[in-house]
Design a protein around this motif. Structure first.
Motif, short mmCIF file in Angstrom:
data_model
loop_
_atom_site.label_atom_id
_atom_site.label_comp_id
_atom_site.label_asym_id
_atom_site.label_seq_id
_atom_site.Cartn_x
_atom_site.Cartn_y
_atom_site.Cartn_z
N ASP A 1 0.60 -1.85 0.20
CA ASP A 1 0.02 -0.37 0.14
C ASP A 1 0.83 1.61 -0.19
OD1 ASP A 1 -2.72 -1.36 0.20
OD2 ASP A 1 -2.88 -1.59 1.92
N ALA A 2 2.04 0.95 1.08
CA ALA A 2 2.71 2.32 0.45
C ALA A 2 3.45 2.28 -0.68
CB ALA A 2 3.74 1.99 1.93
N ALA A 3 4.31 1.72 -1.08
CA ALA A 3 4.80 1.48 -2.27
C ALA A 3 3.62 2.06 -3.26
CB ALA A 3 4.70 0.12 -3.25
N ASN A 4 2.60 1.72 -3.70
CA ASN A 4 1.47 2.72 -4.58
C ASN A 4 1.49 3.64 -4.51
OD1 ASN A 4 0.37 -0.14 -6.27
ND2 ASN A 4 -0.60 -0.92 -4.57
N ALA A 5 0.66 3.74 -2.59
CA ALA A 5 0.72 5.20 -3.08
C ALA A 5 1.99 6.63 -2.69
CB ALA A 5 0.69 5.30 -1.15
N ALA A 6 3.75 6.15 -2.65
CA ALA A 6 4.56 6.61 -3.54
C ALA A 6 4.40 6.31 -4.83
CB ALA A 6 5.83 5.78 -3.15
N VAL A 7 4.03 6.17 -5.48
CA VAL A 7 3.85 5.27 -6.93
C VAL A 7 2.92 6.48 -7.70
CG1 VAL A 7 3.36 4.42 -9.34
CG2 VAL A 7 4.62 3.00 -7.53
N ALA A 8 2.06 6.28 -6.60
CA ALA A 8 0.46 7.42 -6.68
C ALA A 8 1.16 9.17 -6.99
CB ALA A 8 -0.53 7.63 -6.34
N ALA A 9 2.26 9.73 -5.92
CA ALA A 9 3.06 10.68 -5.39
C ALA A 9 3.52 10.96 -6.41
CB ALA A 9 2.72 10.62 -3.95
#
Length: 656
Positions: free
Chosen positions: A364-372
């Motif tokens: 989830d954190a990696a997904n959030a980082a990619v989105a950001a």
């Protein structure tokens, strides 16, 4: 009177006592050896290292030797050697001497890839090689042929005289090289060969370059004045438009850099997500398998606890009390095993659930980082698109104004280009270099390796007569070009190439390191080893190293990416789709003119001492023999006593 014979005998004994060792000392033999040695003399007229290629033009290698016991000699002429492969090479020996090695045209033999780097027509070499009475080789050329580098001609005229000889007195390698009207390609041609379009540089950069190199002539001055007057007639409109373009260009460049940085962050975030996803998948699989195993263990436990529960209830006991009291019963043993299996399965399921939660959190954190990161790239890309659009608008405004200045700008550009086209990077009116390596003995002082003479005249770098500036004279004896004089000349060379670098590198995105020019670089050595004297000599008359340059695609020629001097290609089809992203980088290039070398090895003849057999093997070396007999001074005294005794005896005999 009996003492007289005794004295005479004693004196004679003294003589014999000293004379014995003196005779023994003469028995040590010195073995006769003929003189032996070798001499090599080599020359390469021009060499080029570029784009992974090593090309050498006009190489001659002379070898003379008596080391094998009989004189041998040969001359190897190699018109072109490219990447280790010789083209048109011929070897001349005494059996084929004299010979004329004809000119070689590389266009008919070199691979196509090499043809774009260099083309050569080698000179005709006249060669002799002999083995009687001595080993001797000689090669000469009355011209130096023709060479082109990257399609650009290199002016090269002159003569060559190379020789090597080994006889009974010495081993000698020497040569004389004379070059006239040497000129490398012009500044403009070399920069174009490296991909730079001079017409895309600001006119001020070009005029600053001429001013820094003291190349401004009356035509350039007049064209510059005409442009200045025309700009003044436009008032501040032109300068304001230029300032706006310059400021907006800085904004665009900053945004490009920001996009590149953010894109790198996005790529890293995607990599982290890609790494987290298989971990999450494995965790999900492990959790599912653990839950299935726990369900099966629960069913087994439920089946095993039922009979134990019934029995415990009948006796008014709990299941655990009954199991403890009846551990030997089969139903209790089945119950106990099922309970342990269930407890273990529950622990495994709990651990798998915890691992799944951790993996899900990381994903989830990696997904959030990619989105950001993607959002940041998108936002900056939008700003960049707007900035580029504004820059284009400002450029249109400036170009409209420049259209009014077109004739003046074109005239100035033509005048500047004409000067740069007519100014070689390096040119030399003439130089003659004479070198020698000679060995006459295997004792100290019997070896010589040196430049024996010559003269250099008219060394022009970027249009400046370097010797005239430094010495007040356009020519110098090569023997005087050493020490502080050579240091001053080298400093002047560096200052001139530094101007080229600093002016061009001031253009945003353009990096042009200073070329390095080496003049009369030499090294010598002499030594004595294994009974032979050795002398080595090497001279590099001229070398030019041009480091890799980096230029933005906006300043590159349309065909720059396909030039043989370019190693980088613009990334015009990348994810950003920005035409200006992706600089070009040229290959470093080194050009050398007049590479000379000699190597001489020699051992003089040794004459056999009296009493030794010619050709006999000398005794092995060892510690010195012990001294026997009496000192030499006693021997002299003994002879005197013998003579004195004989005189006395004769007188006494006469008296009797």
């Amino acid at each position: 009177m009996r003492i007289r014979p005794l004295a005479t005998a004693a004196a004679a004994a003294l003589v014999l006592g000293v004379g014995g060792p003196a005779v023994a000392a003469t028995s040590a033999a010195t073995v006769a050896q003929p003189a032996a040695g070798s001499a090599t003399s080599g020359l390469t007229l021009l060499s080029l290292a570029l784009a992974g290629h090593d090309i050498r033009v006009g190489s001659v290698a002379l070898t003379s030797s008596t080391l094998s016991g009989s004189p041998t000699s040969k001359v190897v002429v190699t018109p072109v050697r490219a990447n280790g492969t010789a083209y048109g090479e011929q070897t001349v020996t005494p059996a084929s001497s004299p010979a004329s090695v004809p000119s070689f045209d590389s266009a008919a033999a070199l691979p196509a890839a090499l043809g774009t780097v260099a083309s050569v027509k080698s000179p005709v070499f006249n060669v002799t090689s002999s083995s009687s009475p001595a080993a001797a080789s000689k090669a000469g050329a009355a011209s130096l042929g023709s060479v082109s580098i990257l399609g650009l001609p290199v002016a090269l005229n002159g003569t060559v005289d190379v020789s090597s000889v080994v006889d009974g007195t010495n081993a000698l390698g020497n040569k004389t090289v004379s070059v006239k009207n040497l000129a490398l390609p012009s500044i403009a041609d070399l920069l174009a060969a490296l991909g730079l379009d001079l017409s895309k540089l600001p006119t001020k950069t070009l005029t600053d370059l001429l001013a820094g190199l003291n190349l401004t002539d009356t035509v350039v001055t007049a064209a510059q004045k005409a442009l200045t007057d025309a700009q003044a007639a436009l008032g501040t409109a032109f300068t304001d438009a230029q300032a706006a373009v310059d400021a907006q260009q800085v904004t665009v460049n900053n945004l490009k850099s920001q996009v590149l940085t953010q894109t790198a962050a996005l790529t890293a975030a995607k990599a982290d997500l890609a790494a987290a996803q298989p971990v999450l998948s494995q965790a999900k699989t492990a959790a599912t398998e653990a839950n299935v195993a726990m369900t099966q263990a629960q069913a087994t436990y439920d089946a095993a606890v039922s009979p134990v529960q019934i029995a415990a209830t009948l006796l008014g006991m709990t299941v655990d009390q009954y199991a403890a009291a009846n551990s030997g019963l089969a139903i209790v043993q089945t119950f106990t095993a099922a309970k342990a299996a269930l407890t273990s399965a529950q622990a495994v399921s709990a651990a798998a659930a915890a691992d799944l939660a951790d993996a899900q959190s990381i994903a989830d954190a990696a997904n959030a980082a990619v989105a950001a990161a993607q959002a940041a790239v998108d936002a900056t890309q939008a700003l960049l698109d707007s900035a580029v659009a504004l820059l284009n608008t400002l450029l249109n405004t400036l170009n409209n104004l420049l259209g009014q200045l077109g004739p003046q700008i074109n005239a100035l550009l033509a005048a500047v280009t004409a000067v740069l086209d007519g100014t070689p990077l390096v040119s030399i009116d003439s130089f003659t270099v004479e070198t020698q390596a000679m060995v006459t003995s295997a004792t100290a002082g019997g070896q010589v390796a040196k430049v024996t003479g010559g003269e250099i005249q008219g060394v022009h770098v970027l249009g400046t007569d370097v010797l005239q500036n430094v010495l007040g004279n356009t020519k110098i004896d090569v023997l005087a070009l050493t020490g502080s004089t050579l240091s001053q000349v080298t400093s002047e060379l560096s200052a001139l190439t530094g101007v080229l670098s600093s002016v061009l590198s001031a253009v945003p995105g353009l990096t042009v390191p200073a070329p390095t020019v080496g003049l009369l670089t030499k090294s010598t050595s002499t030594s004595i080893a294994n009974g032979f004297g050795t002398a080595q000599n090497s001279v590099q008359a001229l070398s030019i190293s041009i480091p890799a340059i980096t230029l933005p695609a906006a300043l590159a020629l349309p065909s720059a990416a396909s030039l043989p001097a370019i190693t980088g290609v613009p990334n015009l089809a990348g994810a950003l789709g920005i035409a200006a992203v992706g600089d070009l980088v040229s290959q470093p290039m080194t050009i050398s003119v007049g590479t000379l070398s000699e190597n001489a090895t020699f051992r003089p003849a040794t004459v056999a001492a009296p009493g030794s057999a010619p050709g006999s093997t000398p005794p092995a070396a060892g510690p010195p023999l012990a001294t026997t007999g009496l000192p030499a001074g006693v021997a002299v005294l003994a002879f005197l006593l013998v003579g004195f005794g004989l005189v006395i005896r004769r007188r006494l005999a006469a008296e009797v």
